[in-house]
Design a protein around this motif. Structure first.
Motif, PDB file in Angstrom:
ATOM      1  N   THR A  24       0.807  -1.221   0.000  1.00  0.00           N
ATOM      2  CA  THR A  24       0.000   0.000   0.000  1.00  0.00           C
ATOM      3  C   THR A  24       0.844   1.277   0.000  1.00  0.00           C
ATOM      4  O   THR A  24       0.282   2.375  -0.032  1.00  0.00           O
ATOM      5  CB  THR A  24      -0.938   0.026   1.225  1.00  0.00           C
ATOM      6  OG1 THR A  24      -0.149   0.138   2.414  1.00  0.00           O
ATOM      7  CG2 THR A  24      -1.805  -1.224   1.287  1.00  0.00           C
ATOM      8  N   LEU A  25       2.154   1.140   0.049  1.00  0.00           N
ATOM      9  CA  LEU A  25       3.006   2.331   0.067  1.00  0.00           C
ATOM     10  C   LEU A  25       2.928   3.083  -1.247  1.00  0.00           C
ATOM     11  O   LEU A  25       2.766   2.495  -2.316  1.00  0.00           O
ATOM     12  CB  LEU A  25       4.464   1.946   0.331  1.00  0.00           C
ATOM     13  CG  LEU A  25       4.821   1.414   1.701  1.00  0.00           C
ATOM     14  CD1 LEU A  25       6.310   1.104   1.769  1.00  0.00           C
ATOM     15  CD2 LEU A  25       4.431   2.391   2.801  1.00  0.00           C
ATOM     16  N   GLU A  26       3.093   4.385  -1.159  1.00  0.00           N
ATOM     17  CA  GLU A  26       3.156   5.219  -2.351  1.00  0.00           C
ATOM     18  C   GLU A  26       4.449   4.897  -3.100  1.00  0.00           C
ATOM     19  O   GLU A  26       5.431   4.448  -2.493  1.00  0.00           O
ATOM     20  CB  GLU A  26       3.141   6.692  -1.960  1.00  0.00           C
ATOM     21  CG  GLU A  26       1.866   7.131  -1.279  1.00  0.00           C
ATOM     22  CD  GLU A  26       1.939   8.591  -0.830  1.00  0.00           C
ATOM     23  OE1 GLU A  26       2.803   9.336  -1.341  1.00  0.00           O
ATOM     24  OE2 GLU A  26       1.133   8.962   0.017  1.00  0.00           O
ATOM     25  N   PRO A  27       4.479   5.130  -4.405  1.00  0.00           N
ATOM     26  CA  PRO A  27       5.702   4.857  -5.175  1.00  0.00           C
ATOM     27  C   PRO A  27       6.946   5.563  -4.614  1.00  0.00           C
ATOM     28  O   PRO A  27       8.031   4.975  -4.593  1.00  0.00           O
ATOM     29  CB  PRO A  27       5.356   5.363  -6.578  1.00  0.00           C
ATOM     30  CG  PRO A  27       3.867   5.257  -6.662  1.00  0.00           C
ATOM     31  CD  PRO A  27       3.369   5.549  -5.273  1.00  0.00           C
ATOM     32  N   THR A  28       6.793   6.791  -4.163  1.00  0.00           N
ATOM     33  CA  THR A  28       7.929   7.517  -3.586  1.00  0.00           C
ATOM     34  C   THR A  28       8.471   6.778  -2.369  1.00  0.00           C
ATOM     35  O   THR A  28       9.689   6.654  -2.185  1.00  0.00           O
ATOM     36  CB  THR A  28       7.518   8.952  -3.192  1.00  0.00           C
ATOM     37  OG1 THR A  28       7.056   9.630  -4.358  1.00  0.00           O
ATOM     38  CG2 THR A  28       8.669   9.718  -2.571  1.00  0.00           C
ATOM     39  N   ASP A  29       7.571   6.272  -1.520  1.00  0.00           N
ATOM     40  CA  ASP A  29       7.999   5.544  -0.327  1.00  0.00           C
ATOM     41  C   ASP A  29       8.689   4.233  -0.689  1.00  0.00           C
ATOM     42  O   ASP A  29       9.637   3.819  -0.019  1.00  0.00           O
ATOM     43  CB  ASP A  29       6.816   5.298   0.612  1.00  0.00           C
ATOM     44  CG  ASP A  29       6.274   6.596   1.196  1.00  0.00           C
ATOM     45  OD1 ASP A  29       7.075   7.539   1.394  1.00  0.00           O
ATOM     46  OD2 ASP A  29       5.055   6.673   1.452  1.00  0.00           O
ATOM     47  N   LYS A  30       8.221   3.603  -1.755  1.00  0.00           N
ATOM     48  CA  LYS A  30       8.878   2.365  -2.200  1.00  0.00           C
ATOM     49  C   LYS A  30      10.298   2.662  -2.710  1.00  0.00           C
ATOM     50  O   LYS A  30      11.228   1.895  -2.456  1.00  0.00           O
ATOM     51  CB  LYS A  30       8.045   1.658  -3.271  1.00  0.00           C
ATOM     52  CG  LYS A  30       6.795   1.008  -2.705  1.00  0.00           C
ATOM     53  CD  LYS A  30       6.004   0.281  -3.764  1.00  0.00           C
ATOM     54  CE  LYS A  30       4.777  -0.366  -3.133  1.00  0.00           C
ATOM     55  NZ  LYS A  30       3.940  -1.053  -4.113  1.00  0.00           N
TER      56      LYS A  30
END
Length: 165
Positions: free
Chosen positions: A57-63
């Motif tokens: 569920t993480l945002e792409p930036t967080d990934k």
């Protein structure tokens, strides 16, 4: 605790270059043991995060931040373990002073990489926990604190007290 007084400017230990290299190697090894324990715990935690349901569920930036953090953790581990493998591979070739020098450089590199790993991990965790625009500022402040504690203060002490010799 004894009060700080004038620095002892005597010549120090009476040891051969080999004895000095052995002492410095033992000191370095103890330092690496301390830092490596923390790195191993942090890296192990990072490796498990990807297998949690929340990761999807993480945002792409967080990934991206997560991947950078894992890569920095792996690089940190490599540099710190490199200090010991460096010694193991060149031992017996009468290169102890050179080994200590290069292993020390790897340990410093490992510390710099650890700074990046911790900063990246803090950024990821605080972004997820706070969802606040202040997070980069908080992380920047903590990184500045680490830089002062890990690099600036020792450099200042070295310069301040070495100048009095």
């Amino acid at each position: 605790m004894a009060p700080l007084g004038p620095r002892d400017t005597s010549q120090g230990r009476h040891e051969s270059p080999e004895e000095r290299a052995d002492r410095r190697w033992n000191e370095l090894l103890q330092e690496v043991r301390v830092i490596q324990t923390g790195v191993q715990i942090l890296f192990a935690f990072l490796l498990t995060v990807v297998f949690t349901p929340r990761f999807a569920t993480l945002e792409p930036t967080d990934k991206v931040i997560y991947v950078v953090t894992v890569l920095l953790g792996a690089a940190t581990t490599g540099a710190l373990i490199g200090t010991v493998t460096f010694h193991r591979l060149v031992t017996g070739h009468r290169l102890k002073p050179e080994t200590v020098l290069w292993a020390s450089r790897l340990a410093v590199l490992g510390t710099v990489l650890l700074l990046g790993t911790v900063a990246s991990a803090l950024l990821l965790i605080l972004r997820i926990a706070l969802h606040n625009s202040a997070v980069p500022w908080v992380v920047t402040g903590l990184v500045a604190w680490f830089v002062v504690c890990w690099f600036v203060l020792p450099a200042w002490i070295l310069r301040h007290y070495s100048a009095k010799e």
